[in-house]
Design a protein around this motif. Structure first.
Motif, PDB file in Angstrom:
ATOM      1  N   VAL A   1      90.572  76.821  96.155  1.00 17.96           N
ATOM      2  CA  VAL A   1      91.344  75.916  95.518  1.00 17.96           C
ATOM      3  C   VAL A   1      90.940  74.857  96.557  1.00 17.96           C
ATOM      4  O   VAL A   1      92.253  75.710  98.136  1.00 17.96           O
ATOM      5  N   ALA A   2      90.624  74.006  96.079  1.00 13.26           N
ATOM      6  CA  ALA A   2      90.352  73.032  97.652  1.00 13.26           C
ATOM      7  C   ALA A   2      90.350  71.609  97.638  1.00 13.26           C
ATOM      8  O   ALA A   2      90.424  71.294  96.689  1.00 13.26           O
ATOM      9  N   LEU A   3      90.666  71.262  98.847  1.00 11.54           N
ATOM     10  CA  LEU A   3      90.546  69.204  98.595  1.00 11.54           C
ATOM     11  C   LEU A   3      89.582  68.858  98.940  1.00 11.54           C
ATOM     12  O   LEU A   3      88.652  69.393  99.630  1.00 11.54           O
ATOM     13  N   ALA A   4      88.926  68.567  97.898  1.00 16.50           N
ATOM     14  CA  ALA A   4      87.512  67.656  98.791  1.00 16.50           C
ATOM     15  C   ALA A   4      87.262  66.934  99.701  1.00 16.50           C
ATOM     16  O   ALA A   4      88.202  66.864  99.625  1.00 16.50           O
ATOM     17  N   PRO A   5      86.069  67.384 100.418  1.00 15.67           N
ATOM     18  CA  PRO A   5      85.853  66.648 101.393  1.00 15.67           C
ATOM     19  C   PRO A   5      85.540  64.653 100.881  1.00 15.67           C
ATOM     20  O   PRO A   5      85.104  64.982  99.639  1.00 15.67           O
ATOM     21  N   MET A   6      86.439  64.420 101.099  1.00 11.49           N
ATOM     22  CA  MET A   6      86.272  62.603 101.040  1.00 11.49           C
ATOM     23  C   MET A   6      86.569  61.303 102.251  1.00 11.49           C
ATOM     24  O   MET A   6      87.421  61.502 102.492  1.00 11.49           O
ATOM     25  N   GLU A   7      85.280  60.522 102.197  1.00 14.41           N
ATOM     26  CA  GLU A   7      85.266  59.720 103.659  1.00 14.41           C
ATOM     27  C   GLU A   7      86.669  58.935 103.119  1.00 14.41           C
ATOM     28  O   GLU A   7      87.015  58.030 101.914  1.00 14.41           O
ATOM     29  N   GLY A   8      87.419  58.836 104.221  1.00 17.05           N
ATOM     30  CA  GLY A   8      88.515  57.651 103.747  1.00 17.05           C
ATOM     31  C   GLY A   8      89.899  58.050 102.850  1.00 17.05           C
ATOM     32  O   GLY A   8      90.211  57.166 102.923  1.00 17.05           O
ATOM     33  N   TYR A   9      89.338  59.103 102.741  1.00 17.55           N
ATOM     34  CA  TYR A   9      90.628  59.592 101.478  1.00 17.55           C
ATOM     35  C   TYR A   9      91.591  60.837 102.433  1.00 17.55           C
ATOM     36  O   TYR A   9      92.475  61.158 103.082  1.00 17.55           O
ATOM     37  N   SER A  10      90.695  61.849 102.936  1.00 16.97           N
ATOM     38  CA  SER A  10      90.499  63.393 103.068  1.00 16.97           C
ATOM     39  C   SER A  10      91.192  63.121 104.804  1.00 16.97           C
ATOM     40  O   SER A  10      90.063  64.532 105.497  1.00 16.97           O
ATOM     41  N   ASP A  11      90.789  62.532 104.971  1.00 13.08           N
ATOM     42  CA  ASP A  11      92.087  62.758 107.022  1.00 13.08           C
ATOM     43  C   ASP A  11      93.055  63.848 106.805  1.00 13.08           C
ATOM     44  O   ASP A  11      93.769  63.899 106.393  1.00 13.08           O
ATOM     45  N   SER A  12      93.236  63.826 107.892  1.00 12.79           N
ATOM     46  CA  SER A  12      94.371  64.905 108.819  1.00 12.79           C
ATOM     47  C   SER A  12      96.233  63.957 107.851  1.00 12.79           C
ATOM     48  O   SER A  12      96.469  65.557 107.263  1.00 12.79           O
ATOM     49  N   ALA A  13      96.390  63.023 108.017  1.00 13.63           N
ATOM     50  CA  ALA A  13      97.871  62.873 106.878  1.00 13.63           C
ATOM     51  C   ALA A  13      97.533  63.241 105.629  1.00 13.63           C
ATOM     52  O   ALA A  13      98.520  64.153 105.315  1.00 13.63           O
ATOM     53  N   PHE A  14      95.764  62.620 105.038  1.00 12.54           N
ATOM     54  CA  PHE A  14      96.416  63.192 103.470  1.00 12.54           C
ATOM     55  C   PHE A  14      96.115  65.108 103.595  1.00 12.54           C
ATOM     56  O   PHE A  14      96.783  65.537 102.331  1.00 12.54           O
ATOM     57  N   ARG A  15      95.973  65.591 104.571  1.00 11.68           N
ATOM     58  CA  ARG A  15      95.361  66.927 104.062  1.00 11.68           C
ATOM     59  C   ARG A  15      96.790  67.638 104.612  1.00 11.68           C
ATOM     60  O   ARG A  15      96.446  68.688 102.959  1.00 11.68           O
ATOM     61  N   GLN A  16      97.263  67.263 105.165  1.00 13.30           N
ATOM     62  CA  GLN A  16      99.500  67.681 105.821  1.00 13.30           C
ATOM     63  C   GLN A  16      99.553  67.344 104.587  1.00 13.30           C
ATOM     64  O   GLN A  16     100.568  68.225 103.959  1.00 13.30           O
TER      65      GLN A  16
ATOM     66  N   ASN B   1      82.966  71.504  91.344  1.00 15.76           N
ATOM     67  CA  ASN B   1      83.684  71.094  91.763  1.00 15.76           C
ATOM     68  C   ASN B   1      82.860  69.485  90.728  1.00 15.76           C
ATOM     69  O   ASN B   1      81.768  69.161  90.649  1.00 15.76           O
ATOM     70  N   GLY B   2      84.049  68.299  89.971  1.00 16.25           N
ATOM     71  CA  GLY B   2      83.143  67.231  89.404  1.00 16.25           C
ATOM     72  C   GLY B   2      83.769  67.270  88.830  1.00 16.25           C
ATOM     73  O   GLY B   2      84.158  68.158  87.618  1.00 16.25           O
TER      74      GLY B   2
ATOM     75  N   GLN C   1      88.647  63.080  93.635  1.00 18.02           N
ATOM     76  CA  GLN C   1      89.572  61.701  93.334  1.00 18.02           C
ATOM     77  C   GLN C   1      91.252  62.122  92.437  1.00 18.02           C
ATOM     78  O   GLN C   1      91.624  61.309  92.880  1.00 18.02           O
ATOM     79  N   ALA C   2      91.147  62.648  91.305  1.00 19.84           N
ATOM     80  CA  ALA C   2      92.098  62.909  90.829  1.00 19.84           C
ATOM     81  C   ALA C   2      93.661  63.351  92.327  1.00 19.84           C
ATOM     82  O   ALA C   2      94.338  63.160  91.692  1.00 19.84           O
ATOM     83  N   ALA C   3      93.879  63.635  92.929  1.00 17.83           N
ATOM     84  CA  ALA C   3      94.494  63.880  94.297  1.00 17.83           C
ATOM     85  C   ALA C   3      94.444  62.077  94.763  1.00 17.83           C
ATOM     86  O   ALA C   3      95.611  62.336  95.373  1.00 17.83           O
TER      87      ALA C   3
ATOM     88  N   GLY D   1      96.726  59.187  95.653  1.00 24.50           N
ATOM     89  CA  GLY D   1      97.418  59.208  95.182  1.00 24.50           C
ATOM     90  C   GLY D   1      98.149  60.773  94.528  1.00 24.50           C
ATOM     91  O   GLY D   1      99.653  59.984  93.867  1.00 24.50           O
ATOM     92  N   ASN D   2      98.050  61.276  93.777  1.00 19.28           N
ATOM     93  CA  ASN D   2      98.596  62.263  93.849  1.00 19.28           C
ATOM     94  C   ASN D   2      98.314  63.390  93.821  1.00 19.28           C
ATOM     95  O   ASN D   2      97.297  64.299  93.074  1.00 19.28           O
ATOM     96  N   PRO D   3      98.748  63.709  94.910  1.00 16.86           N
ATOM     97  CA  PRO D   3      98.536  65.545  95.825  1.00 16.86           C
ATOM     98  C   PRO D   3      99.292  65.783  94.547  1.00 16.86           C
ATOM     99  O   PRO D   3      99.117  67.612  94.924  1.00 16.86           O
ATOM    100  N   TRP D   4      99.868  66.096  93.897  1.00 14.73           N
ATOM    101  CA  TRP D   4     100.727  66.914  92.425  1.00 14.73           C
ATOM    102  C   TRP D   4      99.378  67.939  92.374  1.00 14.73           C
ATOM    103  O   TRP D   4      99.912  68.257  91.398  1.00 14.73           O
ATOM    104  N   VAL D   5      98.196  67.052  91.877  1.00 18.90           N
ATOM    105  CA  VAL D   5      97.803  67.288  90.933  1.00 18.90           C
ATOM    106  C   VAL D   5      97.409  69.800  91.432  1.00 18.90           C
ATOM    107  O   VAL D   5      96.775  70.025  91.494  1.00 18.90           O
ATOM    108  N   PHE D   6      97.967  69.469  93.180  1.00 16.47           N
ATOM    109  CA  PHE D   6      97.564  70.480  93.385  1.00 16.47           C
ATOM    110  C   PHE D   6      98.894  71.191  93.380  1.00 16.47           C
ATOM    111  O   PHE D   6      99.003  73.089  93.677  1.00 16.47           O
ATOM    112  N   SER D   7      99.958  71.403  92.793  1.00 11.94           N
ATOM    113  CA  SER D   7     100.904  71.664  92.805  1.00 11.94           C
ATOM    114  C   SER D   7     101.568  73.089  91.165  1.00 11.94           C
ATOM    115  O   SER D   7     100.900  72.395  90.606  1.00 11.94           O
ATOM    116  N   GLU D   8     102.026  74.285  91.494  1.00  8.75           N
ATOM    117  CA  GLU D   8     101.730  74.654  90.705  1.00  8.75           C
ATOM    118  C   GLU D   8     102.769  75.460  89.883  1.00  8.75           C
ATOM    119  O   GLU D   8     103.322  75.232  88.649  1.00  8.75           O
TER     120      GLU D   8
END
Ligand code: FMN
Length: 319
Positions: A15-30, A203-204, A226-228, A230-237
């Motif tokens: 399960v991965a956070l997709a690469p997204m220019e302007g979003y998936s930087d180090s802070a958002f990945r953390q 993906n998609g 995109q679902a992530a 403002g909502n990183p909790w999409v990854f929460s089990e």
């Protein structure tokens, strides 16, 4: 694990956070990793030519923290020699993998014959993969789309990528010509999977983990983009729909990581869009928005979030 078998042996589903220019930087990945430590992350796409010609400047954009691992660094371009030097740099930086972007539809990228334009030039695409595979011990993956206007070359492209040494493929289940409003079509991926011996990720259009698990079928994993936002909790089990009070520590951490990485002026500018998205569903969101889009310091962000929490808990109107 050797480069070629790394993703084969990696626990499934991936399960991965997709690469997204302007979003998936180090802070958002953390932040996403703090919600679910088992996800894989990708960097924003980064120019191989840029890494080759200005390694110090571009390296900065690629910085990551050990807590984000495994992180795949994604590069785009079309020159084998710059891909090779970018790959060496990425390996030196300690990334877990290198991904070659063969799916970006942005006008500027396609005009330069990068990104999804490589679907019109399979020979060059395979040459890029081969060159990078030869240059690094890291696993080399490819991210692309179903195709240009349809998925007629999908199988040939993916089999060729596998023969050239790719050790995983992720496919955004839309063609180059399909806008995001068109529903992603995953069925060509299920058919493709049985022809490949390397992992295939879909993906998609996924709204979260449950949606991913329901669509994965015979695939090896999926990416959520995109679902992530403002909502990183999409990854929460365990808690995919926390209330706003539960969200606040993560939102504050996101702001803090971004400002630590990029400094207060740039970090504050960049966090604004995230803050607005995090807060878009709270009562009186429009009024809070006008404050959030002007934040100038971490202190101000923390104090607005604290006021929001207080207002929500007291259900007081904002004045
Ligand atoms: C703002 C934005 C930036 C993106 N940047 C990249 C990128 O740098 N590299 C890449 O391969 N795909 C990029 N994508 C595509 C996503 O990785 C993903 O394939 C696409 O958004 C579909 O997944 P989703 O429906 O889960 O968002 C980007 C998408 C968006 C919306």
């Amino acid at each position: 694990m050797s480069g070629s078998s790394f993703w084969k042996e990696f626990p499934k589903p991936i399960v991965a956070l997709a690469p997204m220019e302007g979003y998936s930087d180090s802070a958002f990945r953390q932040v996403c990793k703090s919600v679910n430590p088992s996800i894989v992350t990708y960097t924003e796409f980064t120019s191989a030519d840029g890494l080759h010609h200005s390694p110090d400047r571009v390296r900065k954009k690629l910085q990551f923290k050990p807590t984000e691992s495994p992180v795949i660094a994604q590069i785009f371009g079309k020159h084998p020699e710059t891909f090779v030097s970018a790959a060496k740099l990425i390996e030196d930086m300690g990334f877990s993998g290198i991904d070659l972007n063969m799916g970006c539809p942005a006008k500027k990228v396609v005009k330069s014959e990068h990104g999804v334009a490589l679907r019109k030039n399979h020979d060059l695409a395979f040459k890029l993969i081969e060159s990078v595979v030869k240059a690094t011990a890291l696993p080399v993956s490819v991210k692309s789309r179903l195709g240009w206007e349809d998925s007629s070359d999908l199988e040939a492209f993916c089999l060729g990528a596998e023969s050239a040494g790719a050790s995983m493929i992720a496919i955004h289940a839309r063609t180059y010509t399909q806008p995001y409003k068109v529903a992603a079509q995953w069925s060509p991926l299920y058919q493709l999977k049985d022809k490949l011996s390397i992992p295939l990720l879909g993906n998609g259009g996924l709204s979260g983990l449950a949606d991913g698990y329901s669509k994965i079928e015979n695939l090896d994993g999926f990416l959520i983009g995109q679902a992530a936002m403002g909502n990183p909790w999409v990854f929460s089990e365990s808690n995919p729909s926390p209330n706003f009070h539960e969200k606040i520590p993560i939102i504050k951490a996101h702001a803090q990581y971004l400002i630590e990485d990029k400094g207060e002026p740039v970090g504050c500018r960049e966090i604004r869009k995230h803050l607005v998205t995090y807060c878009k569903l709270i009562p009186n969101a429009r009024q809070w928005r006008s404050e959030l889009v002007h934040v100038e310091s971490l202190d101000a962000i923390q104090s607005i979030l604290d006021r929001m929490a207080l207002t929500l808990s007291q259900s007081l109107p904002i004045d």
